[in-house]
Design a protein around this motif. Structure first.
Motif, PDB file in Angstrom:
ATOM      1  N   TYR A   1       0.860  -1.190   0.000  1.00 26.45           N
ATOM      2  CA  TYR A   1       0.000   0.000   0.000  1.00 26.45           C
ATOM      3  C   TYR A   1       0.887   1.227   0.000  1.00 26.45           C
ATOM      4  N   ARG A   2       0.587   2.166  -0.889  1.00 28.67           N
ATOM      5  CA  ARG A   2       1.345   3.408  -0.985  1.00 28.67           C
ATOM      6  C   ARG A   2       0.423   4.572  -0.639  1.00 28.67           C
ATOM      7  N   LYS A   3       0.642   5.149   0.515  1.00 32.42           N
ATOM      8  CA  LYS A   3      -0.229   6.213   1.031  1.00 32.42           C
ATOM      9  C   LYS A   3      -0.294   7.399   0.076  1.00 32.42           C
ATOM     10  N   ALA A   4       0.814   7.763  -0.538  1.00 32.66           N
ATOM     11  CA  ALA A   4       0.811   8.901  -1.460  1.00 32.66           C
ATOM     12  C   ALA A   4      -0.166   8.687  -2.619  1.00 32.66           C
ATOM     13  N   LEU A   5      -0.369   7.422  -2.998  1.00 31.53           N
ATOM     14  CA  LEU A   5      -1.279   7.086  -4.100  1.00 31.53           C
ATOM     15  C   LEU A   5      -2.660   6.673  -3.604  1.00 31.53           C
ATOM     16  N   GLU A   6      -2.758   6.382  -2.285  1.00 30.02           N
ATOM     17  CA  GLU A   6      -3.999   5.870  -1.675  1.00 30.02           C
ATOM     18  C   GLU A   6      -4.452   4.580  -2.345  1.00 30.02           C
ATOM     19  N   ARG A   7      -3.459   3.722  -2.623  1.00 30.06           N
ATOM     20  CA  ARG A   7      -3.761   2.432  -3.246  1.00 30.06           C
ATOM     21  C   ARG A   7      -2.604   1.464  -3.109  1.00 30.06           C
ATOM     22  N   THR A   8      -2.896   0.223  -3.400  1.00 29.89           N
ATOM     23  CA  THR A   8      -1.895  -0.834  -3.395  1.00 29.89           C
ATOM     24  C   THR A   8      -1.361  -1.005  -4.809  1.00 29.89           C
ATOM     25  N   ILE A   9      -0.044  -1.143  -4.920  1.00 26.06           N
ATOM     26  CA  ILE A   9       0.576  -1.424  -6.217  1.00 26.06           C
ATOM     27  C   ILE A   9       1.571  -2.569  -6.057  1.00 26.06           C
ATOM     28  N   VAL A  10       1.988  -3.120  -7.189  1.00 25.08           N
ATOM     29  CA  VAL A  10       2.968  -4.203  -7.225  1.00 25.08           C
ATOM     30  C   VAL A  10       4.303  -3.599  -7.665  1.00 25.08           C
ATOM     31  N   GLU A  11       5.356  -3.921  -6.925  1.00 21.57           N
ATOM     32  CA  GLU A  11       6.666  -3.329  -7.184  1.00 21.57           C
ATOM     33  C   GLU A  11       7.772  -4.367  -7.058  1.00 21.57           C
ATOM     34  N   ILE A  12       8.916  -4.059  -7.658  1.00 19.92           N
ATOM     35  CA  ILE A  12      10.097  -4.853  -7.369  1.00 19.92           C
ATOM     36  C   ILE A  12      10.591  -4.443  -5.984  1.00 19.92           C
ATOM     37  N   PRO A  13      11.303  -5.328  -5.285  1.00 20.78           N
ATOM     38  CA  PRO A  13      11.818  -4.979  -3.961  1.00 20.78           C
ATOM     39  C   PRO A  13      12.709  -3.740  -4.047  1.00 20.78           C
ATOM     40  N   ALA A  14      12.548  -2.838  -3.088  1.00 18.78           N
ATOM     41  CA  ALA A  14      13.293  -1.584  -3.119  1.00 18.78           C
ATOM     42  C   ALA A  14      13.349  -0.983  -1.726  1.00 18.78           C
ATOM     43  N   GLY A  15      14.247  -0.030  -1.563  1.00 18.21           N
ATOM     44  CA  GLY A  15      14.325   0.649  -0.284  1.00 18.21           C
ATOM     45  C   GLY A  15      15.325   1.776  -0.286  1.00 18.21           C
ATOM     46  N   LYS A  16      15.256   2.567   0.760  1.00 21.66           N
ATOM     47  CA  LYS A  16      16.080   3.752   0.937  1.00 21.66           C
ATOM     48  C   LYS A  16      17.471   3.382   1.432  1.00 21.66           C
ATOM     49  N   LEU A  17      18.460   4.075   0.908  1.00 14.72           N
ATOM     50  CA  LEU A  17      19.832   3.933   1.387  1.00 14.72           C
ATOM     51  C   LEU A  17      19.956   4.548   2.773  1.00 14.72           C
ATOM     52  N   GLU A  18      20.646   3.863   3.650  1.00 16.18           N
ATOM     53  CA  GLU A  18      20.976   4.431   4.956  1.00 16.18           C
ATOM     54  C   GLU A  18      22.245   5.272   4.770  1.00 16.18           C
TER      55      GLU A  18
ATOM     56  N   GLU B   1       0.804  -7.775 -18.051  1.00 19.39           N
ATOM     57  CA  GLU B   1      -0.635  -7.541 -17.841  1.00 19.39           C
ATOM     58  C   GLU B   1      -0.873  -6.602 -16.654  1.00 19.39           C
ATOM     59  N   LEU B   2      -0.064  -6.716 -15.608  1.00 20.41           N
ATOM     60  CA  LEU B   2      -0.194  -5.816 -14.459  1.00 20.41           C
ATOM     61  C   LEU B   2       0.182  -4.379 -14.830  1.00 20.41           C
ATOM     62  N   VAL B   3       1.135  -4.221 -15.744  1.00 20.96           N
ATOM     63  CA  VAL B   3       1.468  -2.880 -16.236  1.00 20.96           C
ATOM     64  C   VAL B   3       0.268  -2.316 -16.998  1.00 20.96           C
ATOM     65  N   LYS B   4      -0.291  -3.124 -17.904  1.00 18.80           N
ATOM     66  CA  LYS B   4      -1.455  -2.682 -18.692  1.00 18.80           C
ATOM     67  C   LYS B   4      -2.630  -2.321 -17.797  1.00 18.80           C
ATOM     68  N   GLY B   5      -2.822  -3.079 -16.713  1.00 21.30           N
ATOM     69  CA  GLY B   5      -3.925  -2.837 -15.791  1.00 21.30           C
ATOM     70  C   GLY B   5      -3.610  -1.815 -14.713  1.00 21.30           C
ATOM     71  N   GLN B   6      -2.470  -1.177 -14.805  1.00 18.55           N
ATOM     72  CA  GLN B   6      -2.013  -0.150 -13.868  1.00 18.55           C
ATOM     73  C   GLN B   6      -1.937  -0.647 -12.425  1.00 18.55           C
ATOM     74  N   LYS B   7      -1.645  -1.918 -12.250  1.00 20.84           N
ATOM     75  CA  LYS B   7      -1.347  -2.464 -10.925  1.00 20.84           C
ATOM     76  C   LYS B   7       0.156  -2.321 -10.673  1.00 20.84           C
ATOM     77  N   ILE B   8       0.966  -2.456 -11.731  1.00 25.79           N
ATOM     78  CA  ILE B   8       2.361  -2.019 -11.707  1.00 25.79           C
ATOM     79  C   ILE B   8       2.306  -0.610 -12.277  1.00 25.79           C
ATOM     80  N   TYR B   9       2.657   0.359 -11.422  1.00 23.37           N
ATOM     81  CA  TYR B   9       2.374   1.747 -11.784  1.00 23.37           C
ATOM     82  C   TYR B   9       3.485   2.702 -11.357  1.00 23.37           C
ATOM     83  N   ASP B  10       4.667   2.161 -11.122  1.00 22.53           N
ATOM     84  CA  ASP B  10       5.798   3.017 -10.773  1.00 22.53           C
ATOM     85  C   ASP B  10       6.921   2.808 -11.782  1.00 22.53           C
ATOM     86  N   ALA B  11       7.768   3.808 -11.910  1.00 21.08           N
ATOM     87  CA  ALA B  11       8.793   3.813 -12.953  1.00 21.08           C
ATOM     88  C   ALA B  11       9.814   2.695 -12.795  1.00 21.08           C
TER      89      ALA B  11
END
Length: 184
Positions: free
Chosen positions: A63-80, A156-166
């Motif tokens: 869930y991504r609060k900025a988008l107010e929705r759930t999306i599918v993403e590759i694993p990622a995270g912020k550098l310490e 298909e998830l890209v087409k359906g905008q479930k994968i929706y981040d760059a």
């Protein structure tokens, strides 16, 4: 100095948070006039393209609060602070998915929104994946569901905008290109 460069005249710090900071810079434009630039400072991030031995793409649903929705993403995270990107990539892969890899290879890096933010995302490809029984846990305020999908399902998830981040759209296109070139 480039003929397009904007010289910083002053900086006003507006907000400093756990992840980002916001500042407003007054700049001198190439034509000698001045303007304001609202800038987000970010420590950078990593993202991991991980494919299992049976050719499934390892992703997380979050869930991504900025988008107010759930999306599918590759694993990622912020550098310490002071953390090397390849170390962060291995850590995030394990925390978010429970996988560890035999090899973590840098693919590319890109700025996410250079018009107002300096966030630089480093993309890695993880190979030789194995599921770890006692994997590191996600951050206490992070909740994800692990999913493993085929490239066709990802498209298909890209087409359906479930994968929706760059970064994830980039990963899907990268894997499509690899497949078209006869690489797995």
């Amino acid at each position: 100095m480039s003929s397009l460069e904007e010289k910083t005249l002053s900086t006003e710090k507006i907000f400093t948070g756990k992840i980002i900071s916001l500042q407003v810079d007054e700049v001198e434009l190439p034509n000698g006039k001045t303007s304001k630039r609202e800038l987000i400072k970010h420590p950078g991030a990593v993202a991991v393209i991980a494919v299992t031995p049976d050719h499934k793409i390892v992703m997380v649903e979050q869930y991504r609060k900025a988008l107010e929705r759930t999306i599918v993403e590759i694993p990622a995270g912020k550098l310490e602070q002071g953390e090397k990107p390849e170390i962060c990539a291995a850590r995030e892969l394990e925390e978010e998915t429970g996988y560890v890899c035999a090899k973590m290879e840098w693919l590319t890096s890109f700025y996410t929104s250079p018009g107002f933010a300096d966030e630089l995302v480093h993309i890695y490809v993880a190979t030789g994946l194995t599921k770890k029984e006692d994997a590191a846990e996600t951050d206490e305020d992070e909740f994800v569901h692990l999913i493993e999908i085929t490239l066709e399902e990802a498209v298909e998830l890209v087409k359906g905008q479930k994968i929706y981040d760059a970064k994830t759209a980039f990963a899907v296109q990268y894997l499509q290109l690899q497949k078209a070139m006869g690489r797995k």
